[in-house]
Design a protein around this motif. Structure first.
Motif, PDB file in Angstrom:
ATOM      1  N   LYS A 161      -8.638  -6.553 -13.944  1.00  0.00           N
ATOM      2  CA  LYS A 161      -9.319  -7.303 -12.784  1.00  0.00           C
ATOM      3  C   LYS A 161      -8.241  -7.315 -11.714  1.00  0.00           C
ATOM      4  O   LYS A 161      -6.982  -7.139 -12.228  1.00  0.00           O
ATOM      5  CB  LYS A 161      -9.469  -8.895 -13.139  1.00  0.00           C
ATOM      6  N   ASN A 199       3.419   4.285  -2.432  1.00  0.00           N
ATOM      7  CA  ASN A 199       4.219   3.729  -3.329  1.00  0.00           C
ATOM      8  C   ASN A 199       3.462   2.576  -4.076  1.00  0.00           C
ATOM      9  O   ASN A 199       4.109   1.225  -4.176  1.00  0.00           O
ATOM     10  CB  ASN A 199       5.638   3.188  -2.629  1.00  0.00           C
ATOM     11  N   PHE A 200       2.309   2.804  -4.463  1.00  0.00           N
ATOM     12  CA  PHE A 200       1.416   1.761  -5.183  1.00  0.00           C
ATOM     13  C   PHE A 200       1.131   0.571  -4.161  1.00  0.00           C
ATOM     14  O   PHE A 200       1.016  -0.639  -4.673  1.00  0.00           O
ATOM     15  CB  PHE A 200       2.169   1.200  -6.427  1.00  0.00           C
ATOM     16  N   ASP A 241      -7.193  11.401  -6.191  1.00  0.00           N
ATOM     17  CA  ASP A 241      -5.820  12.023  -6.504  1.00  0.00           C
ATOM     18  C   ASP A 241      -5.099  12.246  -5.438  1.00  0.00           C
ATOM     19  O   ASP A 241      -5.397  11.768  -4.112  1.00  0.00           O
ATOM     20  CB  ASP A 241      -6.147  13.433  -6.951  1.00  0.00           C
ATOM     21  N   THR A 242      -3.856  12.845  -5.083  1.00  0.00           N
ATOM     22  CA  THR A 242      -3.020  12.977  -4.225  1.00  0.00           C
ATOM     23  C   THR A 242      -3.746  13.562  -3.134  1.00  0.00           C
ATOM     24  O   THR A 242      -4.222  14.348  -3.101  1.00  0.00           O
ATOM     25  CB  THR A 242      -1.656  13.801  -4.577  1.00  0.00           C
ATOM     26  N   ALA A 302     -11.581   7.836  -8.615  1.00  0.00           N
ATOM     27  CA  ALA A 302     -10.039   7.857  -8.644  1.00  0.00           C
ATOM     28  C   ALA A 302      -9.555   8.981  -7.627  1.00  0.00           C
ATOM     29  O   ALA A 302      -9.998  10.194  -7.467  1.00  0.00           O
ATOM     30  CB  ALA A 302      -9.795   8.371  -9.994  1.00  0.00           C
ATOM     31  N   SER A 348       8.322   2.062  -6.471  1.00  0.00           N
ATOM     32  CA  SER A 348       7.241   2.073  -7.079  1.00  0.00           C
ATOM     33  C   SER A 348       7.517   2.522  -8.510  1.00  0.00           C
ATOM     34  O   SER A 348       8.495   3.411  -8.590  1.00  0.00           O
ATOM     35  CB  SER A 348       6.273   2.764  -6.217  1.00  0.00           C
ATOM     36  N   LYS A 370       2.609  17.691 -10.252  1.00  0.00           N
ATOM     37  CA  LYS A 370       3.481  17.380  -9.150  1.00  0.00           C
ATOM     38  C   LYS A 370       4.823  17.660  -9.524  1.00  0.00           C
ATOM     39  O   LYS A 370       5.254  18.019 -10.556  1.00  0.00           O
ATOM     40  CB  LYS A 370       3.184  15.701  -8.777  1.00  0.00           C
ATOM     41  N   GLY A 406      -4.417  -8.450 -11.799  1.00  0.00           N
ATOM     42  CA  GLY A 406      -3.797  -8.662 -12.845  1.00  0.00           C
ATOM     43  C   GLY A 406      -2.983  -7.680 -13.410  1.00  0.00           C
ATOM     44  O   GLY A 406      -2.614  -6.629 -12.614  1.00  0.00           O
ATOM     45  N   GLU A 422      -5.231   4.087 -18.915  1.00  0.00           N
ATOM     46  CA  GLU A 422      -6.165   4.104 -17.778  1.00  0.00           C
ATOM     47  C   GLU A 422      -6.412   5.486 -17.132  1.00  0.00           C
ATOM     48  O   GLU A 422      -7.463   5.448 -16.529  1.00  0.00           O
ATOM     49  CB  GLU A 422      -5.377   3.182 -16.798  1.00  0.00           C
ATOM     50  N   LEU A 427      -6.878   1.068 -11.685  1.00  0.00           N
ATOM     51  CA  LEU A 427      -6.053   1.783 -12.481  1.00  0.00           C
ATOM     52  C   LEU A 427      -4.743   0.854 -12.454  1.00  0.00           C
ATOM     53  O   LEU A 427      -3.917   0.778 -13.575  1.00  0.00           O
ATOM     54  CB  LEU A 427      -5.535   3.002 -11.941  1.00  0.00           C
ATOM     55  N   HIS A 428      -4.348   0.204 -11.559  1.00  0.00           N
ATOM     56  CA  HIS A 428      -2.919  -0.441 -11.445  1.00  0.00           C
ATOM     57  C   HIS A 428      -3.455  -1.717 -10.644  1.00  0.00           C
ATOM     58  O   HIS A 428      -3.354  -1.946  -9.512  1.00  0.00           O
ATOM     59  CB  HIS A 428      -1.996   0.335 -10.551  1.00  0.00           C
ATOM     60  N   PRO A 429      -3.962  -2.660 -11.267  1.00  0.00           N
ATOM     61  CA  PRO A 429      -4.693  -3.790 -10.551  1.00  0.00           C
ATOM     62  C   PRO A 429      -3.865  -4.683  -9.878  1.00  0.00           C
ATOM     63  O   PRO A 429      -4.358  -5.676  -9.321  1.00  0.00           O
ATOM     64  CB  PRO A 429      -5.530  -4.525 -11.842  1.00  0.00           C
ATOM     65  N   ASP A 474       1.792  10.453  -5.990  1.00  0.00           N
ATOM     66  CA  ASP A 474       1.613  11.458  -7.092  1.00  0.00           C
ATOM     67  C   ASP A 474       0.750  10.918  -8.224  1.00  0.00           C
ATOM     68  O   ASP A 474       0.457  11.796  -9.097  1.00  0.00           O
ATOM     69  CB  ASP A 474       3.076  11.945  -7.271  1.00  0.00           C
ATOM     70  N   ILE A 475       0.276   9.826  -7.991  1.00  0.00           N
ATOM     71  CA  ILE A 475      -0.604   9.204  -9.094  1.00  0.00           C
ATOM     72  C   ILE A 475      -1.857   8.749  -8.559  1.00  0.00           C
ATOM     73  O   ILE A 475      -1.926   8.310  -7.230  1.00  0.00           O
ATOM     74  CB  ILE A 475       0.238   7.786  -9.608  1.00  0.00           C
ATOM     75  N   PRO A 476      -2.964   8.810  -9.155  1.00  0.00           N
ATOM     76  CA  PRO A 476      -4.381   8.698  -8.849  1.00  0.00           C
ATOM     77  C   PRO A 476      -4.358   6.873  -8.598  1.00  0.00           C
ATOM     78  O   PRO A 476      -3.887   6.189  -9.469  1.00  0.00           O
ATOM     79  CB  PRO A 476      -5.191   8.901  -9.796  1.00  0.00           C
ATOM     80  N   PHE A 497      -9.060  -3.804  -5.016  1.00  0.00           N
ATOM     81  CA  PHE A 497      -7.811  -3.694  -5.815  1.00  0.00           C
ATOM     82  C   PHE A 497      -7.777  -2.020  -6.507  1.00  0.00           C
ATOM     83  O   PHE A 497      -8.919  -1.430  -6.066  1.00  0.00           O
ATOM     84  CB  PHE A 497      -7.512  -4.627  -6.923  1.00  0.00           C
TER      85      PHE A 497
END
Lengths: 309, 112
Positions: A170, B36-37, B77-78, B75, A271, A64, A173, A126, B98-100, B59-61, B95
């Motif tokens: 989780k 943005n997550f 991807d974009t 996962a 973010s 990217k 978390g 991850e 990867l980013h819980p 831009d992040i999976p 959730f």
């Protein structure tokens, strides 16, 4: 290079570390980690004892705008490591080797990193364990490890522990070590002398750096409690693609830069996604930094030395 | 083919056409954007039978992972998408594996 203090505290003190490009250069003499000074300085040539490097967050496969060519920046980092006057004993890679856990991404990382001709001790990020059966990372790097890939080894009197805090997360978390690994940590440290320096490395920061973005490890307290009795504990992490440090008692935490792309400072953007900087600035945010701290005095100083600029 | 056979076939065709035409009206697809997550909207209420489609704009999976194992995307991807059709009323929390810290929920109400 910082002045050294005499006395017992010196043995506890991890005084100084230097960033070699995107790697952190360490030396440990007589069991005490301390700096080599800036890479390329005469001091580095005089180094004796154990020297190792940390690289992190290579993200092979990321394409990217924040960095369309992550292979070339990893190659540059490895190129700099190869020209170091004092050859390090080994490297640690604190995870996110790949972006999407693809075979081709692991292959690219292997090809570039092996050019340094150093042993590399990995822990997964991850991004390294998202193939459908979470097999690829363990096949390549999991030999001799326990659980999801944790392990320990000794080098020059220093005890190294590679931990996994990116598996079985989780909802709601952050990073997590899990009960099995926490028990293993206790067993692994049992009977060790409190004067043995400990280096812990894992992908996600082991302290609550910025929970709003998930930058922390929710069950790290028990592990850190186990480590409390040791006089010198250094915790090396990646994940956040920038340098952050904290000293708490005898424990020094720090996070390494990425070789791929920068991420914003905590809370400074909507973010934690990849941060696009102007092309001519990219290497200045992936560049060299030296970090110096005197744990005994609870003081630390970070000196960034960009790869470029 | 005799006349009654043709009649049956066209009746069948009409019936099929009827179902195709009304299915979206009964349980329309619902879009959730990942930006943005954040899952946006973070909570969605749908009727049973509805399909929810997630699209990752980061831009992040990211993943879309049910907290109770009901659904689990790969996962994303974009610009990758994941969809799941909810047939049973209830609240489905999910959730990003990867980013819980990224969480969302789908509330499924009984259909009309």
């Amino acid at each position: 290079m910082t002045d050294h203090e005499d006395g017992p505290s010196r043995r506890k003190v991890l005084e100084c570390m230097t960033w070699a490009g995107t790697g952190v250069l360490w030396t440990i003499t007589g069991g005490v980690p301390h700096s080599l000074g800036l890479v390329g300085e005469a001091a580095a040539q005089e180094a004796k004892g154990l020297t190792f490097l940390q690289i992190s967050d290579s993200h092979m496969g990321f394409d990217k705008p924040a960095n369309p060519n992550v292979k070339s920046t990893l190659e540059e980092a490895i190129g700099r490591i190869k020209t170091m006057p004092a050859k390090p004993s080994f490297m640690i890679h604190t995870g996110d080797i790949t972006h999407l856990s693809k075979v081709s991404e692991f292959d690219d990382a292997e090809k570039i990193i092996s050019d340094a001709r150093l042993d590399v001790h990995y822990v997964p990020g991850e991004h390294d364990i998202i193939d459908p059966e979470n097999k690829l990372y363990k096949e390549r790097y999991g030999r001799g490890t326990k659980g999801d890939g944790w392990y320990s080894f000794d080098a020059n009197g220093v005890h190294f522990m590679g931990l996994v805090n990116v598996a079985n997360l989780k909802g709601g978390g952050m990073g997590s070590l899990g009960a099995e690994q926490l028990s293993w940590i206790e067993d692994d440290l049992k009977g060790r002398s409190a004067s043995q320096p400990i280096v812990v490395f894992a992908h996600i920061p082991l302290w609550a750096l910025y929970p709003q973005w998930g930058w922390g490890t929710e069950d790290s307290e028990r592990a850190l409690g186990t480590l409390k009795r040791f006089g010198s504990v250094t915790v090396l992490n990646g994940h956040i693609h920038q340098v952050m440090q904290k000293v708490e008692g005898n424990v020094t935490f720090h996070t390494a830069r990425s070789t791929a792309f920068p991420q914003p400072a905590p809370g400074s953007a909507p973010s934690p996604g990849p941060m696009k900087v102007p092309d001519d600035k990219l290497r200045t945010v992936l560049g060299t930094a030296s970090v110096t701290f005197k744990q005994g005095e609870q003081r630390l100083a970070i000196i960034d030395t960009p790869l470029q600029g | 083919m005799n006349y009654s056979g043709m009649l049956a076939r066209s009746a069948m065709a009409m019936l099929v056409g009827f179902f195709v035409a009304v299915a979206p009206a009964r349980a329309a697809d619902v879009e959730v954007k990942i930006d943005n997550f954040v899952y946006n909207p973070q909570q969605v209420t749908v009727k049973a039978g509805a399909t929810v489609i997630w699209t990752n704009h980061d831009d992040i999976p990211h993943t879309v992972t049910s907290s109770t194992g009901v659904f689990r995307s790969k996962a994303l991807d974009t610009d990758d998408k994941f969809s799941f059709t909810f047939t049973t009323p209830g609240t489905y929390k999910y959730f990003c594996a990867l980013h819980p810290h990224m969480t969302g929920s789908i509330v499924v109400e009984a259909g009309p």
